[in-house]
Enzyme design. Structure first.
Site, PDB file in Angstrom:
ATOM      1  N   SER A 173     -55.506 -57.208  38.562  1.00 31.08           N
ATOM      2  CA  SER A 173     -55.311 -58.507  37.910  1.00 31.08           C
ATOM      3  C   SER A 173     -53.834 -58.807  37.723  1.00 31.08           C
ATOM      4  CB  SER A 173     -55.995 -58.514  36.550  1.00 31.08           C
ATOM      5  OG  SER A 173     -55.239 -57.751  35.631  1.00 31.08           O
ATOM      6  N   CYS A 174     -53.566 -60.046  37.367  1.00 32.54           N
ATOM      7  CA  CYS A 174     -52.199 -60.507  37.153  1.00 32.54           C
ATOM      8  C   CYS A 174     -51.472 -59.656  36.112  1.00 32.54           C
ATOM      9  CB  CYS A 174     -52.214 -61.975  36.718  1.00 32.54           C
ATOM     10  SG  CYS A 174     -53.416 -62.321  35.401  1.00 32.54           S
ATOM     11  N   ASN A 175     -52.114 -59.464  34.956  1.00 27.75           N
ATOM     12  CA  ASN A 175     -51.460 -58.689  33.897  1.00 27.75           C
ATOM     13  C   ASN A 175     -51.195 -57.261  34.350  1.00 27.75           C
ATOM     14  OD1 ASN A 175     -51.120 -60.478  31.644  1.00 27.75           O
ATOM     15  ND2 ASN A 175     -53.335 -60.531  31.443  1.00 27.75           N
TER      16      ASN A 175
ATOM     17  N   GLY B 205     -54.251 -51.714  29.878  1.00 25.05           N
ATOM     18  CA  GLY B 205     -53.614 -50.393  29.932  1.00 25.05           C
ATOM     19  C   GLY B 205     -54.385 -49.441  30.834  1.00 25.05           C
TER      20      GLY B 205
ATOM     21  N   ASP C   8     -66.166 -71.726  51.238  1.00 28.89           N
ATOM     22  CA  ASP C   8     -66.421 -72.147  49.858  1.00 28.89           C
ATOM     23  C   ASP C   8     -67.813 -72.772  49.793  1.00 28.89           C
ATOM     24  OD1 ASP C   8     -64.168 -72.457  47.396  1.00 28.89           O
ATOM     25  OD2 ASP C   8     -65.997 -73.617  47.129  1.00 28.89           O
TER      26      ASP C   8
ATOM     27  N   HIS D 263     -48.931 -65.976  31.272  1.00 25.49           N
ATOM     28  CA  HIS D 263     -49.001 -64.941  30.237  1.00 25.49           C
ATOM     29  C   HIS D 263     -47.577 -64.563  29.841  1.00 25.49           C
ATOM     30  CE1 HIS D 263     -53.174 -64.631  31.326  1.00 25.49           C
ATOM     31  NE2 HIS D 263     -52.967 -63.985  32.457  1.00 25.49           N
TER      32      HIS D 263
ATOM     33  N   ARG E 253     -52.649 -66.615  28.455  1.00 25.87           N
ATOM     34  CA  ARG E 253     -52.882 -68.052  28.524  1.00 25.87           C
ATOM     35  C   ARG E 253     -54.392 -68.284  28.376  1.00 25.87           C
ATOM     36  NH1 ARG E 253     -56.318 -67.292  31.352  1.00 25.87           N
ATOM     37  NH2 ARG E 253     -56.655 -67.437  33.599  1.00 25.87           N
TER      38      ARG E 253
END
Lengths: 351, 351
Positions: free
Chosen positions: B144-146, B200, B38, B225, B173
């Site tokens: 990604s998460c979605n 999509g 980091d 989300h 969110r």
């Protein structure tokens, strides 16, 4: 056309809807606000008397407290109804159901709000769909804000011969702005437990032909509802055809993201800048540049001001019940002119 | 199966995703966390050293500041990569694109996150869909998460032969909880300006066969989300068939409104009660009692923990790239066991 005699309108319940209905009635040149009734003795009914509206005590029990608080109370609900041709009930759910019996006993025409069931009046009202069948009836129900927006938009598609079926997700504002000190959800989302949510069937109470399914979720904001729709069209169509269909309704305002109307708060600020009372958005505000047609499918989103959208419908419902204007188009045009509806669309068109 | 040699994994970027990946790697018995890199000198990397993780400076420029802040810095990124078989890049978007060149030059296998484009690695990963095609590759992108949630759920329907096409509305969110002091939307809703939204097409980068259209809107909360779906099935189906299809995936947890899981916050509290690190919800949490089948149409809603859902996928992607486990099922089972995935479903089943 100016009817010889103005319709004398009573508003029972001077809350979020009632005060808006009263203001809207007051600016119609074929109506007269006979007065408003409420039970509160605090600052709220004081706003009514300050505007010059006659204030009545909705029940005898409350009259004394209201007078003791220094309110100028002209009489009780009976007195108000006596002086009116029609009453718009804007009281909370349970109260309205009791009031309906009173109205029926007195033989006065009445309008209830969307919180009541269809069966209460046997007729559900959205001007662009059921004005004609409301003519000269004793009563009707102006459907809820969400249902009004659904019927307006789907009727526009139906009238253009484009609607096969519609599936919508409704983001519901958590509480009304003025009641937000009483609590509301924070930093979460609360799905309505049932799919379909009640708004789809409710739209069918206005127009049984609508093939519509809705899902709903409560979101932590107070400004407005927001709907997302996937529509199966009857055939492949162009974007322009769809936009023309929506533009045919004066109560669907086509707004644009690229005009800076990128969120609910921006649209509300525009309403304030237009000088509308309570920043009312009477129209369904539908984003035209977000709208997408893909073959025979249509996708779009729009905003619904839950406090304001039913106000023009209520005005039209008053005329329909009283039978003073036979045509929906004529009543709608008259209401629109009095409330400044269409100005938003024009303002944005000039850009 | 226990491979003779553990996979040595580097995590570059110790933020919301990086710290979760590091924790997840640390509990796999076929992996070893070589260290984390980091650039921060504040409290955050201190948490890494406290856990016994070796800390590296992601760039030489930051090493001195980190050491001056009293951090125990084991070396630079070069040193970390030298000691690793694979690196999971969890740095912000623009940084990752630069890092990819470094990884390629060193010839080390790497994983990027869903913020990067598909083209960066030419492969997009969701374990239940593309594990096999990731085997022994040099790199992949964990979507990604979605997108992960979309591919998981639609793959479940596809594998049951039920999926024709899916149309979804995504409530996103506003910001991550730990960054909410930096600002986020309040009391409004912000639609994504474009329909379809990018999720999509992104799901199609994993599985081009998916007929999926998404619309998205930012909502003022930070927990997770929430997706609402209308799915056209290949044929009329029963509710049970659909629930069986979803239940076949260990990473779709069927939750119930009537078990008190009525909102995002309740599900997060359950994760805390389960003792999961960071209250991680690794599964798609799908409300089974809300789910509705109507003829050949399916409607449902589910919750996506944007910080946690990609963690198990990342673990599986590490194994796939290193080729140590040939079968997706075996890797998924191993990851699930290490992270306690499936426990949620079991816990609720016991009710």
């Amino acid at each position: 056309m100016t009817p010889a005699k103005k319709i004398r309108v009573a508003v029972n319940g001077y809350g979020v809807i009632g005060k808006r209905v009263a203001d809207a009635v007051a600016v119609q040149d074929d109506m007269e606000l006979a007065g408003v009734a409420d039970i509160s003795a605090d600052w709220r009914p004081r706003m009514a008397t300050q505007k010059g509206y006659r204030l009545f005590a909705a029940t005898g029990d409350h009259a004394e407290a209201m007078r003791n608080a220094g309110l100028d109370v002209a009489g009780n609900l009976d007195d108000l109804l006596e002086a009116s041709d029609l009453v718009v009930d804007c009281t909370p759910k349970r109260i309205a159901a009791v009031n309906v019996d009173i109205y029926r006993q007195r033989g006065i025409k009445f309008i209830v709000q969307g919180g009541e069931k269809h069966d209460v009046t046997g007729h559900s009202f959205v001007a662009e769909s059921t004005y004609a069948s409301a003519l000269n009836r004793d009563s009707t129900r102006v459907v809820s804000c969400n249902t009004t927006s659904i019927v307006r938009t789907l009727t526009a598609l139906k009238q253009a011969g484009l609607l096969r079926r519609a599936r919508g997700t409704l983001l519901r504002r958590a509480t009304d702005p003025w009641e937000s000190h009483l609590g509301g959800i924070m930093n979460t989302l609360v799905p309505e437990p049932e799919i379909p949510s009640h708004q789809g069937p409710d739209a069918q109470s206005v127009d049984p032909d609508l093939d519509v399914v809705t899902m709903a979720v409560k979101v932590p904001e107070t400004l407005a509802h927001l709907h997302y729709w996937s529509v199966q069209l009857t055939r492949p169509a162009s974007r322009e055809e769809v936009l023309d269909a929506f533009a045919a309704s004066s109560r669907i305002a086509l707004i644009r993201m690229d005009a800076g109307l990128t969120a609910l708060n921006a649209v509300k600020e525009l309403m304030a800048d237009l000088g509308r009372p309570h920043d009312n958005l009477y129209e369904v505000a539908l984003w035209s540049d977000m709208l997408k047609v893909q073959g025979d499918e249509l996708f779009y989103a729009y905003m619904v001001d839950n406090q304001a959208i039913v106000i023009p419908e209520t005005i039209d419902a008053i005329r329909a019940l009283c039978g003073v204007i036979a045509s929906a188009e004529d009543s709608i045009a008259r209401t629109d002119a009095a409330l400044g509806i269409g100005l938003l669309t024009e303002t944005l068109r000039q850009r």
